[in-house]
Design a protein around this motif. Sequence first.
Motif, PDB file in Angstrom:
ATOM      1  N   ASP A 284     -53.303  74.599 -22.500  1.00 28.39           N
ATOM      2  CA  ASP A 284     -52.988  72.943 -22.902  1.00 28.39           C
ATOM      3  C   ASP A 284     -52.453  73.144 -24.159  1.00 28.39           C
ATOM      4  OD1 ASP A 284     -55.203  73.834 -24.394  1.00 28.39           O
ATOM      5  OD2 ASP A 284     -56.477  72.228 -23.759  1.00 28.39           O
ATOM      6  N   ASN A 285     -52.096  74.037 -24.774  1.00 30.04           N
ATOM      7  CA  ASN A 285     -51.635  73.924 -26.242  1.00 30.04           C
ATOM      8  C   ASN A 285     -50.374  74.666 -26.200  1.00 30.04           C
ATOM      9  OD1 ASN A 285     -51.196  73.879 -28.920  1.00 30.04           O
ATOM     10  ND2 ASN A 285     -53.280  74.358 -29.623  1.00 30.04           N
ATOM     11  N   ALA A 286     -49.265  73.720 -26.146  1.00 30.47           N
ATOM     12  CA  ALA A 286     -47.945  74.453 -26.061  1.00 30.47           C
ATOM     13  C   ALA A 286     -47.468  75.229 -27.434  1.00 30.47           C
ATOM     14  CB  ALA A 286     -46.934  73.167 -26.022  1.00 30.47           C
ATOM     15  N   THR A 287     -47.952  74.536 -28.403  1.00 35.59           N
ATOM     16  CA  THR A 287     -47.704  75.232 -29.822  1.00 35.59           C
ATOM     17  C   THR A 287     -48.201  76.687 -30.040  1.00 35.59           C
ATOM     18  OG1 THR A 287     -47.563  72.805 -30.859  1.00 35.59           O
ATOM     19  CG2 THR A 287     -47.934  74.873 -32.465  1.00 35.59           C
ATOM     20  N   THR A 288     -49.704  76.663 -29.626  1.00 38.69           N
ATOM     21  CA  THR A 288     -50.141  78.011 -29.860  1.00 38.69           C
ATOM     22  C   THR A 288     -49.602  79.011 -28.910  1.00 38.69           C
ATOM     23  OG1 THR A 288     -52.313  76.731 -30.364  1.00 38.69           O
ATOM     24  CG2 THR A 288     -52.272  79.068 -29.683  1.00 38.69           C
ATOM     25  N   GLN A 311     -51.719  69.323 -24.108  1.00 40.51           N
ATOM     26  CA  GLN A 311     -52.328  67.867 -24.686  1.00 40.51           C
ATOM     27  C   GLN A 311     -51.595  67.727 -25.973  1.00 40.51           C
ATOM     28  OE1 GLN A 311     -53.913  66.133 -22.381  1.00 40.51           O
ATOM     29  NE2 GLN A 311     -53.389  67.520 -20.969  1.00 40.51           N
ATOM     30  N   ASN A 312     -50.930  68.356 -26.687  1.00 37.72           N
ATOM     31  CA  ASN A 312     -50.544  68.454 -27.791  1.00 37.72           C
ATOM     32  C   ASN A 312     -49.789  66.951 -28.126  1.00 37.72           C
ATOM     33  OD1 ASN A 312     -49.670  71.234 -27.018  1.00 37.72           O
ATOM     34  ND2 ASN A 312     -49.731  71.438 -29.078  1.00 37.72           N
ATOM     35  N   GLU A 313     -49.023  66.368 -27.429  1.00 36.59           N
ATOM     36  CA  GLU A 313     -48.641  64.970 -27.648  1.00 36.59           C
ATOM     37  C   GLU A 313     -49.932  64.021 -27.707  1.00 36.59           C
ATOM     38  OE1 GLU A 313     -45.340  63.926 -25.196  1.00 36.59           O
ATOM     39  OE2 GLU A 313     -44.319  65.757 -26.033  1.00 36.59           O
ATOM     40  N   LEU A 314     -50.844  63.939 -26.932  1.00 39.67           N
ATOM     41  CA  LEU A 314     -52.100  63.281 -26.913  1.00 39.67           C
ATOM     42  C   LEU A 314     -52.885  63.286 -28.121  1.00 39.67           C
ATOM     43  CD1 LEU A 314     -53.976  61.202 -25.263  1.00 39.67           C
ATOM     44  CD2 LEU A 314     -54.847  63.429 -24.398  1.00 39.67           C
ATOM     45  N   SER A 315     -53.215  64.703 -28.571  1.00 38.45           N
ATOM     46  CA  SER A 315     -54.047  65.136 -29.546  1.00 38.45           C
ATOM     47  C   SER A 315     -53.345  64.540 -30.690  1.00 38.45           C
ATOM     48  CB  SER A 315     -54.179  66.481 -29.688  1.00 38.45           C
ATOM     49  OG  SER A 315     -54.965  66.799 -30.806  1.00 38.45           O
ATOM     50  N   GLU A 316     -51.932  64.764 -30.897  1.00 42.40           N
ATOM     51  CA  GLU A 316     -51.425  64.294 -32.031  1.00 42.40           C
ATOM     52  C   GLU A 316     -51.359  62.753 -32.171  1.00 42.40           C
ATOM     53  OE1 GLU A 316     -47.561  65.142 -34.839  1.00 42.40           O
ATOM     54  OE2 GLU A 316     -49.152  66.340 -34.318  1.00 42.40           O
ATOM     55  N   MET A 323     -54.516  69.577 -32.212  1.00 46.23           N
ATOM     56  CA  MET A 323     -53.231  70.104 -32.035  1.00 46.23           C
ATOM     57  C   MET A 323     -52.322  69.279 -32.719  1.00 46.23           C
ATOM     58  SD  MET A 323     -53.708  70.655 -27.691  1.00 46.23           S
ATOM     59  CE  MET A 323     -55.225  70.995 -26.734  1.00 46.23           C
ATOM     60  N   GLY A 324     -51.158  69.913 -32.534  1.00 40.62           N
ATOM     61  CA  GLY A 324     -49.982  69.357 -33.165  1.00 40.62           C
ATOM     62  C   GLY A 324     -48.692  69.596 -32.241  1.00 40.62           C
ATOM     63  N   GLY A 325     -47.622  68.795 -32.598  1.00 38.28           N
ATOM     64  CA  GLY A 325     -46.193  69.191 -31.814  1.00 38.28           C
ATOM     65  C   GLY A 325     -46.169  68.390 -30.706  1.00 38.28           C
ATOM     66  N   ASP A 326     -45.187  68.962 -29.687  1.00 39.97           N
ATOM     67  CA  ASP A 326     -45.078  68.256 -28.618  1.00 39.97           C
ATOM     68  C   ASP A 326     -45.269  69.106 -27.295  1.00 39.97           C
ATOM     69  OD1 ASP A 326     -43.026  70.010 -28.549  1.00 39.97           O
ATOM     70  OD2 ASP A 326     -41.233  68.747 -28.703  1.00 39.97           O
ATOM     71  N   ASN A 327     -45.023  68.498 -26.039  1.00 35.63           N
ATOM     72  CA  ASN A 327     -45.715  69.463 -24.865  1.00 35.63           C
ATOM     73  C   ASN A 327     -44.617  70.220 -24.292  1.00 35.63           C
ATOM     74  OD1 ASN A 327     -48.128  67.894 -25.281  1.00 35.63           O
ATOM     75  ND2 ASN A 327     -47.783  66.515 -23.546  1.00 35.63           N
ATOM     76  N   GLY A 371     -48.293  70.293 -15.142  1.00 36.71           N
ATOM     77  CA  GLY A 371     -48.862  68.976 -15.073  1.00 36.71           C
ATOM     78  C   GLY A 371     -48.411  67.989 -16.185  1.00 36.71           C
ATOM     79  N   GLY A 372     -48.619  66.839 -15.858  1.00 39.49           N
ATOM     80  CA  GLY A 372     -47.980  65.591 -17.059  1.00 39.49           C
ATOM     81  C   GLY A 372     -46.688  65.663 -17.359  1.00 39.49           C
ATOM     82  N   ASN A 373     -46.486  65.757 -18.579  1.00 39.63           N
ATOM     83  CA  ASN A 373     -45.078  65.723 -18.994  1.00 39.63           C
ATOM     84  C   ASN A 373     -44.785  67.184 -19.722  1.00 39.63           C
ATOM     85  OD1 ASN A 373     -46.457  65.377 -21.637  1.00 39.63           O
ATOM     86  ND2 ASN A 373     -44.845  64.062 -22.120  1.00 39.63           N
TER      87      ASN A 373
END
Length: 738
Positions: A284-288, A311-316, A323-327, A371-373
């Motif tokens: 669930d963490n694209a950045t990591t 879930q990076n964009e939601l967390s941001e 998390m930070g960054g985009d999905n 899933g999602g975006n």
Amino acid sequence: MIRPAIRLRRRRRDDSGTVLIIALIVVTTVALVTGALLSHSGAAMSATVALQGVADRSYAADAAAQVAINDLRLGGKAPGITAPDPDGDGPAERSDWVYTDAGDGAGCFGLDGSAARDVLRLDGVASDAGSAARVECTKVAGTGLYGSGGGVEQNAQNTFPRALTAFGGDISYDGGGLLQIRGGMKASSAITVKKYRQTVLYWPWILQSFSPATLATSRAGEPVRRCTGDSFTTPVTCPLSDGGGAGAPVVADALTDLTARPLRDPSSVTASGGVCAFEPGYYDNATTLSNKVNSCSTSWFKPGLYYFDFQNELSEALGNGLMGGDNVWRITGNRTVIGGTRPPGNPTAIPGACVSPLSDHTAAGVRFVFGGNSRMQADVPVSASTWIRYNETPKVELCGSYSATEPPVVVQQQTNGAAAPTTATTPTSVTAPPTTVSGTGSTPAFANATQAALDPGNTAAGAATWTSTAVGQKAALALSGFGPSTAPPAGSVLRKATLSLALTAPSTGVKVTPSAGGTTGTTATLTGSGDVDVTSLLAAAVHDGTLAAAGPSAALAFTATAVGQKVTVDSASLRLDYYAPNVHAGSLPVGGDPLLKVYYPWISGYPGNWPRFVVNGAIYARNGDVSLEFGLTLGTAYFGPMVSMRGGVAARSIDLIGGQWGRYGYPLASIPDLGVGVGNLSTVVDLKVYVCAEAASCASGGRHALTVRVKITDPAYGDDELPEAGNRRIQVLSWAEQ
């Protein structure tokens, strides 16, 4: 009366007629024997003539079959063969052409004008008898350049009906030179072609193609259809949508829930032998994930199902610090990514780094579900100084799993499921009082410092109270065990965590730590009832599933500045608002980022280090787009990024940018031919030989004299290499006279 009777008897005993009878018998016998001899001689002479005709036909048929087999071996070097020139590269390529059913529009014996030539006419093949012959060639289904491996069956159930399908938009080609698609294409909107032209990032000039853009599509046994665009600005609408095969493919979701899909932390992956191995599960963490993959020289995704719901964009947006960054999962730099079972020896050269379901019916591969975006991107990084960093070229190969009843889907956008949460989505909420209350360290002691007293649901238990009897006395109240009875599952994204205190006191310090005995935490000062925001403090524990029943702890501290100061704590509770992990339907806005983007632009890489992105399986995204950029041909110049989707692409829209490129047998998009294969290096054909006796030609008719099945095998194809005319192994599998 007696004498006449005597005379009569005497006449009957006379031998005067015997010779005549014997003569008649002899004549009859001689006539019969002579007739039989003459009949036998005539039959023998007729049989001799008939056998001579059979022999002549057999010799003619054998000779014709041998000529046809030799033409298959020599290809463009055989006399009388007109070979195709699909790339416009000139005679050299035509002389090296061989028949592999490569989607170049040619038949077994090259071209007849612009049509495939599958019939070889041999006039005067048996000159003594004046016979002619005709050889009709038919490829055996499942064999050839787009055939599968030995014993691998491709059928209508496990193969997409076409190579490219656009569910709700265009298939667009913006490039230069010829781009081949093997297996047909269909768009619900339009198929368009135009020349490539783009202002180069950071450089004050325009990069453009000098060649018109030609999009070509073919199916097994069908002629090639082409469409050319020669404008930089106005695309040509191409009538290339085919009606072959069934309708648009439908792929069932692989997920209905996250049972048995453990949350994976990419940062915990360590390299072993230079390889970082990733396990199937929920990411669930694209950045990591991006950071870990791009820090490993080789990343191997083991066989299994991977659910990417970032879930990076939601967390941001929530600002919870998790998390930070985009999905977007980005693969960049000089890295190798492999998905699926690795062959013996663990090669890293691509293609061939994973076991393909197109070549092995035991292949166990990966299935990447988004899933999602959430989306995926492989790109060559851009530099302000050099535009393209030549030595940072990603190489990716993903292999699916073989099944006789469903396509080997490798990249899939989840179709069904809950809507992905946003900041406007109502979260799940849980509230918990402390389970342990202690006034230890207070002077004088706290009265009624019990769990019941601080439970908001227990109004009858009173409150915990403390009154100073001297200046400088300290009140301390420790609260712990705020863990809810039903803790948020691992993977939950915390929207907000709030510690609520109902108290009456002068200035009181409050310190909250994630667990009992912790030293690092959040501090606040309250002078009355209030809330302490502990979202950033608890976000990681909630997400990782480590918010145990002991829960966080809160320490209240007060120092008396006068006698008789009073502290009353009536209740305390921790509220968690969070979004639990779930299977979310994939959805990306039209015109936004694609689900899959491959960005291997012009002059990315160099010989021996070209970027690669090969998918041995299918891609399916009903509510997402696919964008593939793969280099550009400028005139006769060639630059070698390689992108190949070898099981078909079905997406909302498909953008193709680039030019002719790649390795033989790995076009931009293809589907395997139906049938049971023998490997894509082998082509099996049936040759039917017809002989027209005592005829000048044999354009039609004639006697079916011979059927031959031939297997032609080429050496392994390397990068930028073609099969070599004349260097082909010929095996006659059957030779049956009719």
